[in-house]
Design a protein around this motif. Structure first.
Motif, PDB file in Angstrom:
ATOM      1  N   LEU A 286     -23.794  39.212  32.066  1.00 14.26           N
ATOM      2  CA  LEU A 286     -23.593  40.584  32.540  1.00 14.26           C
ATOM      3  C   LEU A 286     -23.463  41.569  31.378  1.00 14.26           C
ATOM      4  O   LEU A 286     -23.864  42.721  31.486  1.00 14.26           O
ATOM      5  CB  LEU A 286     -22.355  40.658  33.441  1.00 14.26           C
ATOM      6  N   GLN A 287     -22.905  41.089  30.259  1.00 19.62           N
ATOM      7  CA  GLN A 287     -22.744  41.989  29.103  1.00 19.62           C
ATOM      8  C   GLN A 287     -24.100  42.388  28.505  1.00 19.62           C
ATOM      9  O   GLN A 287     -24.221  43.458  27.923  1.00 19.62           O
ATOM     10  CB  GLN A 287     -21.852  41.337  28.029  1.00 19.62           C
TER      11      GLN A 287
ATOM     12  N   ILE B  31     -25.807  44.770  31.288  1.00 20.35           N
ATOM     13  CA  ILE B  31     -25.189  46.100  31.398  1.00 20.35           C
ATOM     14  C   ILE B  31     -25.798  47.105  30.410  1.00 20.35           C
ATOM     15  O   ILE B  31     -25.743  48.312  30.619  1.00 20.35           O
ATOM     16  CB  ILE B  31     -23.652  45.966  31.229  1.00 20.35           C
TER      17      ILE B  31
ATOM     18  N   ASN C 120     -21.714  41.973  41.002  1.00 17.07           N
ATOM     19  CA  ASN C 120     -20.853  41.775  39.832  1.00 17.07           C
ATOM     20  C   ASN C 120     -21.148  42.816  38.755  1.00 17.07           C
ATOM     21  O   ASN C 120     -20.241  43.329  38.103  1.00 17.07           O
ATOM     22  CB  ASN C 120     -21.035  40.366  39.251  1.00 17.07           C
ATOM     23  N   LEU C 121     -22.422  43.127  38.615  1.00 11.80           N
ATOM     24  CA  LEU C 121     -22.812  44.118  37.621  1.00 11.80           C
ATOM     25  C   LEU C 121     -22.298  45.507  38.033  1.00 11.80           C
ATOM     26  O   LEU C 121     -21.786  46.272  37.216  1.00 11.80           O
ATOM     27  CB  LEU C 121     -24.341  44.118  37.527  1.00 11.80           C
ATOM     28  N   LYS C 122     -22.401  45.793  39.322  1.00 17.50           N
ATOM     29  CA  LYS C 122     -21.907  47.073  39.849  1.00 17.50           C
ATOM     30  C   LYS C 122     -20.395  47.193  39.634  1.00 17.50           C
ATOM     31  O   LYS C 122     -19.898  48.248  39.270  1.00 17.50           O
ATOM     32  CB  LYS C 122     -22.235  47.186  41.347  1.00 17.50           C
ATOM     33  N   LYS C 123     -19.694  46.048  39.856  1.00 18.93           N
ATOM     34  CA  LYS C 123     -18.223  46.045  39.684  1.00 18.93           C
ATOM     35  C   LYS C 123     -17.842  46.402  38.257  1.00 18.93           C
ATOM     36  O   LYS C 123     -16.780  46.971  38.016  1.00 18.93           O
ATOM     37  CB  LYS C 123     -17.666  44.654  40.017  1.00 18.93           C
ATOM     38  N   LEU C 124     -18.700  46.044  37.309  1.00 19.63           N
ATOM     39  CA  LEU C 124     -18.407  46.354  35.906  1.00 19.63           C
ATOM     40  C   LEU C 124     -18.696  47.821  35.574  1.00 19.63           C
ATOM     41  O   LEU C 124     -18.525  48.251  34.447  1.00 19.63           O
ATOM     42  CB  LEU C 124     -19.241  45.456  34.977  1.00 19.63           C
ATOM     43  N   GLY C 125     -19.186  48.556  36.576  1.00 15.39           N
ATOM     44  CA  GLY C 125     -19.441  49.990  36.367  1.00 15.39           C
ATOM     45  C   GLY C 125     -20.853  50.294  35.892  1.00 15.39           C
ATOM     46  O   GLY C 125     -21.147  51.428  35.512  1.00 15.39           O
ATOM     47  N   TRP C 126     -21.747  49.299  35.963  1.00 16.87           N
ATOM     48  CA  TRP C 126     -23.144  49.545  35.535  1.00 16.87           C
ATOM     49  C   TRP C 126     -23.771  50.597  36.452  1.00 16.87           C
ATOM     50  O   TRP C 126     -23.668  50.502  37.675  1.00 16.87           O
ATOM     51  CB  TRP C 126     -23.943  48.236  35.609  1.00 16.87           C
TER      52      TRP C 126
END
Ligand code: HSE
Length: 371
Positions: free
Chosen positions: A62-63, A66, A86-92
């Protein structure tokens, strides 16, 4: 600044057709592309026109994802399910462009087919939409075929019978079909050389072989056969492919419930390698002449080709082999139906790996990189 685009699933059937088109249309020079992989992390990326595209990145990292402005995936629904939220949750906050059906029903996603719904796409981007899916292959091909009637709001309902090629089920099925054809031929090869043998005896050998086998890899045989069911069973007598037809068409056209176009279908897999064909019975909202209908269809987009509705032209030109690997949308058998003056028939064929899958995504990528 060129947009950073992460490409996942570029080795599969749809992904490799898409990559070929991107190379042909010089799209790679317009973006800063990174190739991701689910299985070969650290291997060399592709070498295209003598340019090496670096080391393959981990498609689950994901890093790394992103960092991308746009993620373009042809990896399938399972991948989207595991990564997107999961990517959306990280704020992407980048653009997600997806060939799979996983997000098509999501209210935050737009199904893209810009020759048909460019204005809707544009408005959605202005409103902040970041998630875009390619449509189901038969739906996109139907909309490209009948776009001239949809755009004039002339269609009340459609019944469609599809004739879908094996490549729609995946690359393995192309191999399976060839193996099946070979097996059938081998079973009667010597008999075919004899002049005095009854053709019914030969037919009996191949038909018995078809009856007794489960195809290859448990997929029912398609050489000399067909399967009138595609995708999952909804338990109510419809296949998932048939359900997608009505839902996705109305979503692409952004039609409200009260304006919904009724679409019903029977979707059939046939032993053709590439290109999906569809036979439409269309109920129009008013009586229109065939001449006017043809003019609306041909003027909708530059890929529509109309084949004259006669035997010679149809059997020679209105066939999948004439369309394969091209962007042509062939339309033929256009006539009034015996059902009444508001009913017409149309038969269409298009390459489901191009207009049915990769080309709407490639064109959407080009819209996004110009933002
Ligand atoms: N659902 C299609 C088929 C494939 O099975 O032919 C791609 O959209």
């Amino acid at each position: 600044m060129k947009k950073k685009v992460g490409f996942i699933g570029w080795r599969g059937l749809v992904g490799s057709v898409l990559l070929d088109r991107m190379i042909l249309k010089n799209d790679l020079s317009k973006i800063n592309i990174k190739f991701f992989t689910t299985s070969q992390v650290g291997h060399n990326g592709p070498k295209i026109n003598n340019i090496k595209f670096g080391i393959l990145e981990n498609a689950y990292d994901l890093q790394k994802l992103i960092e991308m402005d746009i993620i373009l995936t042809c990896q399938g629904s399972e991948y989207t399910k595991k990564v997107y939220f999961n990517l959306k949750k990280l704020g992407w906050n980048g653009f997600w462009l997806d060939a799979s059906s996983y997000l098509r029903q999501n209210s935050n996603s737009i199904i893209v087919l810009d020759p048909v719904n460019y204005n809707f796409i544009k408005k959605s981007i202005e409103k902040g939409c970041k998630t875009f899916s390619g449509g189901n292959c038969t739906v996109s091909l139907m909309l490209m075929s009948l776009g001239g009637l949809f755009s004039e709001n002339l269609i009340k309902s459609i019944f469609v019978s599809t004739y879908q090629s094996v490549s729609g089920a995946g690359s393995n099925y192309i191999k399976n079909l060839l193996l099946e054809m070979g097996n059938l031929h081998s079973s009667v090869k010597n008999d075919l050389k004899k002049n005095n043998i009854s053709i019914l005896k030969i037919e009996n050998v191949v038909s018995s072989l078809l009856k007794s086998n489960n195809g290859i890899n448990n997929f029912p045989p398609l050489a000399g056969n067909l399967i009138p069911w595609i995708d999952e069973d909804d338990g109510q007598g419809k296949s998932k492919e048939e359900i997608k037809g009505e839902f996705e068409t109305n979503k692409i056209l952004n039609l409200s419930k009260s304006k919904k176009i009724i679409i019903d279908s029977v979707c059939v897999r046939i032993g053709v390698f590439r290109c999906h064909s569809q036979s439409f019975l269309i109920k129009l909202k008013k009586t229109i002449s065939i001449k006017e209908i043809k003019s609306l269809l041909i003027n909708h987009n530059k890929w529509v080709n109309i084949i004259n509705n006669d035997k010679i032209n149809t059997i020679k030109n209105l066939v999948p082999s004439m369309v394969s690997r091209t962007l042509k949308i062939l339309l033929g058998r256009i006539r009034k139906s015996s059902f009444g003056s508001k009913y017409i028939t149309v038969f269409s064929i298009g390459d489901q790996l191009l207009w049915g899958a990769s080309e709407p995504l490639r064109r959407m990528l080009n819209i996004l990189i110009k933002l």
